[in-house]
Motif scaffolding. Sequence first.
Motif, PDB file in Angstrom:
ATOM      1  N   TYR A 211       0.810  -1.220   0.000  1.00  0.00           N
ATOM      2  CA  TYR A 211       0.000   0.000   0.000  1.00  0.00           C
ATOM      3  C   TYR A 211       0.845   1.273   0.000  1.00  0.00           C
ATOM      4  CZ  TYR A 211      -2.640   3.863   1.959  1.00  0.00           C
ATOM      5  OH  TYR A 211      -3.153   5.103   2.188  1.00  0.00           O
ATOM      6  N   ALA A 212       1.820   1.345   0.910  1.00  0.00           N
ATOM      7  CA  ALA A 212       2.596   2.595   1.063  1.00  0.00           C
ATOM      8  C   ALA A 212       3.355   2.944  -0.215  1.00  0.00           C
ATOM      9  CB  ALA A 212       3.566   2.464   2.240  1.00  0.00           C
TER      10      ALA A 212
ATOM     11  N   ASP B 257       0.758   4.137  -2.807  1.00  0.00           N
ATOM     12  CA  ASP B 257       0.234   5.432  -2.377  1.00  0.00           C
ATOM     13  C   ASP B 257       1.208   6.553  -2.763  1.00  0.00           C
ATOM     14  OD1 ASP B 257      -1.961   6.621  -0.682  1.00  0.00           O
ATOM     15  OD2 ASP B 257      -0.206   7.360   0.415  1.00  0.00           O
ATOM     16  N   ARG B 258       2.476   6.332  -2.493  1.00  0.00           N
ATOM     17  CA  ARG B 258       3.542   7.288  -2.812  1.00  0.00           C
ATOM     18  C   ARG B 258       3.662   7.457  -4.338  1.00  0.00           C
ATOM     19  NH1 ARG B 258       5.730  11.479  -0.785  1.00  0.00           N
ATOM     20  NH2 ARG B 258       6.342  12.219  -2.843  1.00  0.00           N
TER      21      ARG B 258
ATOM     22  N   SER C 145      -7.553  12.213  -2.962  1.00  0.00           N
ATOM     23  CA  SER C 145      -7.860  11.419  -1.780  1.00  0.00           C
ATOM     24  C   SER C 145      -9.371  11.287  -1.733  1.00  0.00           C
ATOM     25  CB  SER C 145      -7.373  12.131  -0.520  1.00  0.00           C
ATOM     26  OG  SER C 145      -5.976  12.158  -0.521  1.00  0.00           O
TER      27      SER C 145
ATOM     28  N   ARG D 111     -11.110   7.951   3.687  1.00  0.00           N
ATOM     29  CA  ARG D 111     -10.279   7.046   4.482  1.00  0.00           C
ATOM     30  C   ARG D 111     -10.975   5.714   4.755  1.00  0.00           C
ATOM     31  NH1 ARG D 111      -5.618   9.016   6.343  1.00  0.00           N
ATOM     32  NH2 ARG D 111      -5.312  11.251   6.000  1.00  0.00           N
TER      33      ARG D 111
ATOM     34  N   ARG E 244      -6.603   4.557   6.493  1.00  0.00           N
ATOM     35  CA  ARG E 244      -5.703   4.714   5.336  1.00  0.00           C
ATOM     36  C   ARG E 244      -6.378   5.567   4.264  1.00  0.00           C
ATOM     37  NH1 ARG E 244      -4.613  -0.490   7.094  1.00  0.00           N
ATOM     38  NH2 ARG E 244      -2.448  -0.717   7.748  1.00  0.00           N
ATOM     39  N   ASP E 245      -5.577   6.424   3.664  1.00  0.00           N
ATOM     40  CA  ASP E 245      -6.063   7.292   2.606  1.00  0.00           C
ATOM     41  C   ASP E 245      -6.309   6.432   1.355  1.00  0.00           C
ATOM     42  OD1 ASP E 245      -6.740   9.708   1.540  1.00  0.00           O
ATOM     43  OD2 ASP E 245      -4.685  10.317   1.092  1.00  0.00           O
ATOM     44  N   ILE E 246      -7.492   6.555   0.774  1.00  0.00           N
ATOM     45  CA  ILE E 246      -7.790   5.820  -0.461  1.00  0.00           C
ATOM     46  C   ILE E 246      -7.639   6.794  -1.623  1.00  0.00           C
ATOM     47  CG2 ILE E 246      -9.519   4.515  -1.745  1.00  0.00           C
ATOM     48  CD1 ILE E 246     -10.544   3.429   0.900  1.00  0.00           C
ATOM     49  N   LYS E 247      -6.573   6.599  -2.372  1.00  0.00           N
ATOM     50  CA  LYS E 247      -6.273   7.530  -3.462  1.00  0.00           C
ATOM     51  C   LYS E 247      -6.618   6.924  -4.818  1.00  0.00           C
ATOM     52  CE  LYS E 247      -2.480  10.194  -1.394  1.00  0.00           C
ATOM     53  NZ  LYS E 247      -2.131   9.399  -0.196  1.00  0.00           N
ATOM     54  N   TYR E 248      -7.022   7.821  -5.716  1.00  0.00           N
ATOM     55  CA  TYR E 248      -7.145   7.410  -7.119  1.00  0.00           C
ATOM     56  C   TYR E 248      -6.511   8.492  -7.982  1.00  0.00           C
ATOM     57  CZ  TYR E 248     -11.190  10.609  -7.412  1.00  0.00           C
ATOM     58  OH  TYR E 248     -12.013  11.706  -7.382  1.00  0.00           O
TER      59      TYR E 248
ATOM     60  N   PRO F  96      -7.589  -0.941   1.183  1.00  0.00           N
ATOM     61  CA  PRO F  96      -6.207  -0.939   1.673  1.00  0.00           C
ATOM     62  C   PRO F  96      -6.017  -1.681   2.999  1.00  0.00           C
ATOM     63  CG  PRO F  96      -7.175   1.253   1.888  1.00  0.00           C
ATOM     64  CD  PRO F  96      -8.143   0.423   1.091  1.00  0.00           C
TER      65      PRO F  96
END
Length: 311
Positions: free
Chosen positions: A12-13, A16-17, A33, A36, A41-45, A108
């Motif tokens: 995940y990390a 995410d990065r 973002s 969460r 955990r931040d859910i990013k797309y 995540p």
Amino acid sequence: LPGLSFDVIHRYAVVDRYLVDLANTYPNVRVFSAGRSVEGRDIKYITISTTNFQDTRKPVVMLQSLLHAREWVTLPATLYAIEKLVIDVTERDLVNDIDWIILPIANPDGYEHSHTSARFWRKNRARNSFCMGVDLNRNFDIFWGTASSTNPCSDTFHGRRAFSEPESAIVRDILHAHRNRLELYIDIHSFGSMVLYGYGNRQLPPNALAVNYLGVQMAQAIDAVKWPQNRNYIVGNVAMVLYMASGGSSDYAMVTGVPFSYTFELPSYRGITSTVQGFLVEPDFILQAGFETWEAIKVGARFAARNFNRR
Ligand code: 0X9
Ligand code: ZN
């Protein structure tokens, strides 16, 4: 420059990065973002668009993976698509003519849990009772609770109510925000080598003929790429070729107005289909999964672009 290898399944990390790095490097990529997860955990797309989503004549195509935690091979499939749309662009038309939404890690918490504690964890990490987790693909508001489990200990537990979970609500919100232009939605799962469409109660959508047609085209594109352990893809209505299932994200996408919506089931580990061992990932298949799934995505996206322009 950002870049991820295709010899391991990234955590995940790292992903995410990577999404942030892409947005900082490429002007047509933005990172959002969406909210969460249960554990914060931040859910990013990311979105990929040459016109910042302002050109309403373009269709939107959305790709998603890891709604189910243990289905690791789906992540490199999504990351490969990102690679081909952002970094190693060989299909310019797909970048110019389509606005993309890509959500690589929809669950995540479950995903990290499958790395650190329980490899075959499927659900999110909701604290229901002594059993944890909701099956996010039973938690959407589409004949919710009719073909799923009321038991919090079950792998298909549907939650207290539709959209009880932040992770499914996040997907709902993205679908709603883009409902007018979303032409194709692909929720990538494993395993079984299948292209599935709705509905999970055996009912067919009004455009089932066209949905089946495109499903077959996409499956054939994958089958044309040979890999020794792969079976040919099966295409069909989920309830007819697999089982009844309520509250599914791809079914929900259809009722929000997405005309072409699919669940992909990528191939299993070494062709194993009878046990959870099928969720394991052969290192050599990581790149292959990305490569062959991309063949289907291209077919789907080009169809979406043609179809949208005829509206
Ligand atoms: O059961 C599921 O959620 C999916 N299969 S999996 O083995 N990855 O768990 C299939 C979902 C298809 N559902 C709908 N189209 N409704
Ligand atoms: Zn799944």
